[in-house]
Write an enzyme that holds these catalytic residues in place. Structure first.
Site, short mmCIF file in Angstrom:
data_model
loop_
_atom_site.label_atom_id
_atom_site.label_comp_id
_atom_site.label_asym_id
_atom_site.label_seq_id
_atom_site.Cartn_x
_atom_site.Cartn_y
_atom_site.Cartn_z
N HIS A 54 1.59 4.42 -2.83
CA HIS A 54 1.70 5.88 -2.67
C HIS A 54 3.03 6.37 -3.24
O HIS A 54 3.07 7.40 -3.93
CB HIS A 54 1.63 6.27 -1.19
CG HIS A 54 0.28 6.14 -0.56
ND1 HIS A 54 -0.87 6.64 -1.12
CD2 HIS A 54 -0.09 5.59 0.63
CE1 HIS A 54 -1.90 6.40 -0.31
NE2 HIS A 54 -1.46 5.75 0.75
N HIS A 61 0.84 -1.21 0.00
CA HIS A 61 0.00 0.00 0.00
C HIS A 61 0.88 1.26 0.00
O HIS A 61 0.67 2.18 -0.81
CB HIS A 61 -0.90 -0.07 1.25
CG HIS A 61 -1.76 1.12 1.51
ND1 HIS A 61 -3.13 1.12 1.31
CD2 HIS A 61 -1.47 2.36 1.98
CE1 HIS A 61 -3.63 2.30 1.64
NE2 HIS A 61 -2.64 3.08 2.05
N GLU A 62 1.87 1.29 0.86
CA GLU A 62 2.74 2.48 0.94
C GLU A 62 3.59 2.64 -0.32
O GLU A 62 3.84 3.75 -0.77
CB GLU A 62 3.61 2.44 2.20
CG GLU A 62 2.85 2.47 3.52
CD GLU A 62 1.91 3.66 3.68
OE1 GLU A 62 2.14 4.71 3.04
OE2 GLU A 62 0.94 3.55 4.45
ZN LIG Z 1 -2.46 5.06 2.44
#
Ligand SMILES: [Zn+2]
Ligand SMILES: *[C@@H]1O[C@H](CO)[C@@H](O)[C@H](O)[C@H]1NC(C)=O
Length: 298
Positions: free
Chosen positions: A213, A209-210
């Site tokens: 980003h 998830h990171e």
């Molecule tokens: Zn996030």
């Protein structure tokens, strides 16, 4: 008098934390965010620069682009409970990470694992401006490489706002690199690693998830006002409008009745539990390629 002013300060800190708490999501601690004004400015810049580049980047999608990756283990002691994660857990995390990016042309290659004993960094590093945060010093000492290099920092989030909010991790966006190269990278809780103790976030999906980003993706749900059903808030066409983050792993969720599609509960950019997450959409894959090309030159 002194005692009273200490109490007043303590109370005002508590009420600040309290009001932040109500405006933050209850149980998934992603600390990556951007203000609406910054987002508008960066997206205008991106729209102007991506023309041609995204197409070029996708055309060469068959050729694997390797991202050199540095894994910085920041520990308070040489015990596992002090954050000293073994190489085996790091290797499993890298494999899980690469499996998640299988539909992209990017592959993450671990070039070095560094191990640093620093109790202060381990306990206080965060991106909260709470007076004890030590991430700036930590990154200044450990960060390697350039815009194309992924720096990962595993820490404890033991003290301050990071602990209070039960932070899982946070990362920086590609379009922040030029303004703050020294800040680039991902900081996350060591017990999130596959085999770690931070259930139900211990299968490696928080780091995926990171990294999403770090490669230019926003959350799949509306960020600028929960419940607003703004389907284009993540600037990706094939993720349906979603008003709220998903928690846990429901069978199905639809927070925007009257809009096409269900919530992206299995998407890596939602807040569902690790075992629930399994995909990036083609639109997200395309946005990542374009963001990486424009802002990281790869
Ligand atoms: Zn996030
Ligand atoms: C890869 O793409 C396929 C076909 O679109 C899709 O079913 C799968 O979920 C994708 N995998 C990931 C990890 O995103």
């Amino acid at each position: 008098m002194i005692a009273l002013s200490v109490l007043v300060v303590a109370l005002s800190i508590l009420s600040t934390l309290g009001s932040q708490l109500t405006s933050r999501s209850p149980s998934y601690g992603c600390g990556t965010g951007i203000s609406p004004a910054h987002k508008d400015a960066f997206e205008a810049d991106f729209a102007a620069r991506r023309t041609g580049l995204a197409v070029k980047n996708l055309k060469h999608a068959a050729a694997t682009k390797f991202i050199p990756t540095y894994f910085h283990v920041v520990r308070s002691s040489t015990e596992l409970s002090g954050g000293n994660v073994p190489d085996s857990q790091i290797a499993t995390q890298m494999a899980v990470l690469n499996a998640a990016f299988v539909n992209t042309s990017y592959s993450f290659q671990l070039v070095e694992t560094t191990r640093t004993t620093n109790k202060h960094w381990f306990e206080t590093a965060s991106n909260y401006d709470d007076g004890i945060d030590s991430q700036t010093a930590m990154k200044a000492a450990l960060r390697r490489g350039d815009a194309k290099t992924l720096n990962l920092y595993s820490v404890g989030f033991i003290q301050g706002s990071a602990a209070f909010f039960d932070l899982l991790g946070y990362g920086t966006f590609p379009f922040h690199y030029n303004d703050a190269p020294e800040d680039d990278g991902i900081v996350f809780k060591y017990s999130n690693l596959p085999g770690g103790t931070n259930e139900p976030y211990n299968l490696g999906a928080n780091l995926i998830h990171e990294v999403g980003h770090w490669m230019g993706l926003y959350h799949v749900f509306s960020e600028g006002g929960r419940g607003t059903c703004d389907g284009s808030s993540d600037l990706v066409d094939d993720t349906p409008a979603q008003g709220y983050p998903t928690y846990g792993c429901p069978e199905r969720s639809k927070t925007c009745p009257g809009f096409p599609g269900d919530d992206s509960i299995h998407n890596f950019m939602d807040y569902s539990t690790d075992d629930c997450k399994n995909n990036f959409t083609p639109g997200q894959v395309e946005r990542m390629a374009a963001q990486m090309g424009v802002y990281r030159g790869i």
